[in-house]
Design a protein around this motif. Structure first.
Motif, PDB file in Angstrom:
ATOM      1  N   THR A   1       0.803  -1.225   0.000  1.00  0.00           N
ATOM      2  CA  THR A   1       0.000   0.000   0.000  1.00  0.00           C
ATOM      3  C   THR A   1       0.838   1.279   0.000  1.00  0.00           C
ATOM      4  OG1 THR A   1      -0.296   0.319   2.408  1.00  0.00           O
ATOM      5  CG2 THR A   1      -1.787  -1.233   1.310  1.00  0.00           C
TER       6      THR A   1
ATOM      7  N   ARG B   1      -0.006   3.160  -5.437  1.00  0.00           N
ATOM      8  CA  ARG B   1      -1.278   2.715  -6.004  1.00  0.00           C
ATOM      9  C   ARG B   1      -1.071   2.191  -7.421  1.00  0.00           C
ATOM     10  NH1 ARG B   1      -5.902   3.999  -3.254  1.00  0.00           N
ATOM     11  NH2 ARG B   1      -5.713   5.535  -1.562  1.00  0.00           N
TER      12      ARG B   1
ATOM     13  N   THR C   1      -6.460  -5.503  -9.498  1.00  0.00           N
ATOM     14  CA  THR C   1      -6.830  -5.646  -8.093  1.00  0.00           C
ATOM     15  C   THR C   1      -5.858  -6.580  -7.394  1.00  0.00           C
ATOM     16  OG1 THR C   1      -8.290  -7.542  -8.540  1.00  0.00           O
ATOM     17  CG2 THR C   1      -9.283  -5.331  -8.626  1.00  0.00           C
TER      18      THR C   1
ATOM     19  N   SER D   1      -5.326  -8.509  -3.194  1.00  0.00           N
ATOM     20  CA  SER D   1      -5.682  -8.634  -1.788  1.00  0.00           C
ATOM     21  C   SER D   1      -4.537  -9.292  -1.038  1.00  0.00           C
ATOM     22  CB  SER D   1      -6.965  -9.444  -1.606  1.00  0.00           C
ATOM     23  OG  SER D   1      -6.784 -10.775  -2.070  1.00  0.00           O
TER      24      SER D   1
ATOM     25  N   ASP E   1      -8.448  -5.986   0.698  1.00  0.00           N
ATOM     26  CA  ASP E   1      -8.202  -5.322  -0.570  1.00  0.00           C
ATOM     27  C   ASP E   1      -7.187  -4.191  -0.385  1.00  0.00           C
ATOM     28  OD1 ASP E   1      -8.979  -3.001  -2.621  1.00  0.00           O
ATOM     29  OD2 ASP E   1      -9.577  -4.927  -3.480  1.00  0.00           O
TER      30      ASP E   1
ATOM     31  N   ALA F   1      -6.646  -1.607  -2.121  1.00  0.00           N
ATOM     32  CA  ALA F   1      -7.120  -0.274  -2.495  1.00  0.00           C
ATOM     33  C   ALA F   1      -8.125   0.285  -1.497  1.00  0.00           C
ATOM     34  CB  ALA F   1      -7.736  -0.304  -3.891  1.00  0.00           C
ATOM     35  N   THR F   2      -8.996  -0.576  -0.973  1.00  0.00           N
ATOM     36  CA  THR F   2     -10.083  -0.095  -0.112  1.00  0.00           C
ATOM     37  C   THR F   2      -9.891  -0.415   1.365  1.00  0.00           C
ATOM     38  OG1 THR F   2     -11.364  -2.134  -0.448  1.00  0.00           O
ATOM     39  CG2 THR F   2     -11.711  -0.333  -2.012  1.00  0.00           C
ATOM     40  N   GLN F   3      -8.934  -1.294   1.693  1.00  0.00           N
ATOM     41  CA  GLN F   3      -8.696  -1.669   3.090  1.00  0.00           C
ATOM     42  C   GLN F   3      -7.215  -1.536   3.428  1.00  0.00           C
ATOM     43  OE1 GLN F   3     -10.756  -5.541   2.343  1.00  0.00           O
ATOM     44  NE2 GLN F   3     -11.869  -5.083   4.242  1.00  0.00           N
ATOM     45  N   ARG F   4      -6.680  -0.383   3.113  1.00  0.00           N
ATOM     46  CA  ARG F   4      -5.240  -0.159   3.249  1.00  0.00           C
ATOM     47  C   ARG F   4      -4.772  -0.313   4.699  1.00  0.00           C
ATOM     48  NH1 ARG F   4      -3.209   2.780  -1.154  1.00  0.00           N
ATOM     49  NH2 ARG F   4      -1.842   4.071   0.120  1.00  0.00           N
TER      50      ARG F   4
END
Length: 275
Positions: free
Chosen positions: A58, A61, A66, A68, A73, A75-78
């Protein structure tokens, strides 16, 4: 008849791309890493290995695709990803002014963990650094510094660890020490993603090897599967001669595990390419 569900990969990468201006570094990288395994990302300098590690941790970007890590994830759960991983870069990030033990205690306190002294002592023992624990890190050999660096990265027991070219610049004996450490991590259930440009390192350590070339995974498999890509070798009798590694280890032995003298200077060859 019941079937056992297949566990989710510890790391899943799907179609990751990354470019910097007109320079395309990653071109649709895809692979999975099984939990508790050692996965080697093998490639030459400039192939995109470090860029991919920075994306998965992270710090950078991706443009598209995608991924995990530990089922989070990137991108959304850094935040959750960062809590689940540890990243060890190409150079040991230890404080030379502090002792080995003080380095470990500092990280444990920064992570707000209970009993930082106990945690430090356990890690010193685990990485065979107990006798050197009260010495300043500046006196450590290259292999000891790298082992201390990896020990620091394990504080908090992250399930996934990224090792970005962990043996760069180390002498042959120090490389073997780091290899033993990496094997112990996997045996303890830690998932290891290892980047390297050394063929023997990938061969010695990895459960699976992905070859990254010009930003693309061109092959991915076990060592046996990759060897099957070439024609069968002709079998001939050849008297086995000792390798340079055999000679080196036979001469230096194991009678000085720290391989440092009282001044902290390394007594093993340095400055040589370990390949």
């Amino acid at each position: 008849m019941t079937t056992t569900p297949t566990p989710e990969p510890a790391i899943r990468v799907q179609g990751i791309t990354k470019s910097f201006a007109d320079l395309y570094v990653l071109r649709g990288v895809t692979f999975d890493v099984k939990a508790g395994s050692i996965f080697a990302l093998l490639g030459s300098n400039g192939s995109g290995k470090t860029t991919l590690v920075r994306i998965l941790s992270t710090l950078l970007r991706a443009d598209t695709g995608t991924a995990s890590v530990h089922d989070f994830d990137i991108a959304t759960q850094r935040g959750e990803v960062r809590e689940s991983i540890s990243l060890t870069g190409q150079f040991a990030a230890v404080d030379d002014i502090l002792t080995g033990r003080e380095n470990l205690v500092l990280i444990a306190r920064l992570r707000h963990l209970k009993n930082p002294g106990t945690i430090a002592d356990e890690l010193l023992a685990r990485f065979s650094l107990t006798e050197a624990g009260n010495r300043r890190a500046a006196t450590y050999s290259g292999g000891m510094r790298r082992r201390l660096d990896i020990a620091m990265s394990l504080i908090g027991n992250p399930p996934v660890i990224f090792l970005d070219e962990p043996t760069t610049g180390l002498d042959p004996q120090a490389r073997i020490e780091v290899w033993q450490t990496v094997r112990q991590l996997a045996q303890g259930g830690t998932t290891v993603l290892l980047t390297t440009q050394y063929l023997d390192e990938a061969e010695q350590l990895a459960d699976r090897i992905a070859i990254l070339h010009r930003g693309t995974i061109i092959q991915n498999g076990t060592l046996a599967e990759l060897k099957q890509l070439l024609p069968s070798a002709t079998v001939e009798y050849v008297e086995k001669q000792p390798s340079l590694e055999d000679v080196f280890l036979a001469l230096v032995g194991d009678d000085d595990s720290d391989h440092t003298d009282n001044t902290g200077d390394s007594t093993t060859p340095t400055g040589k390419d370990p390949r």
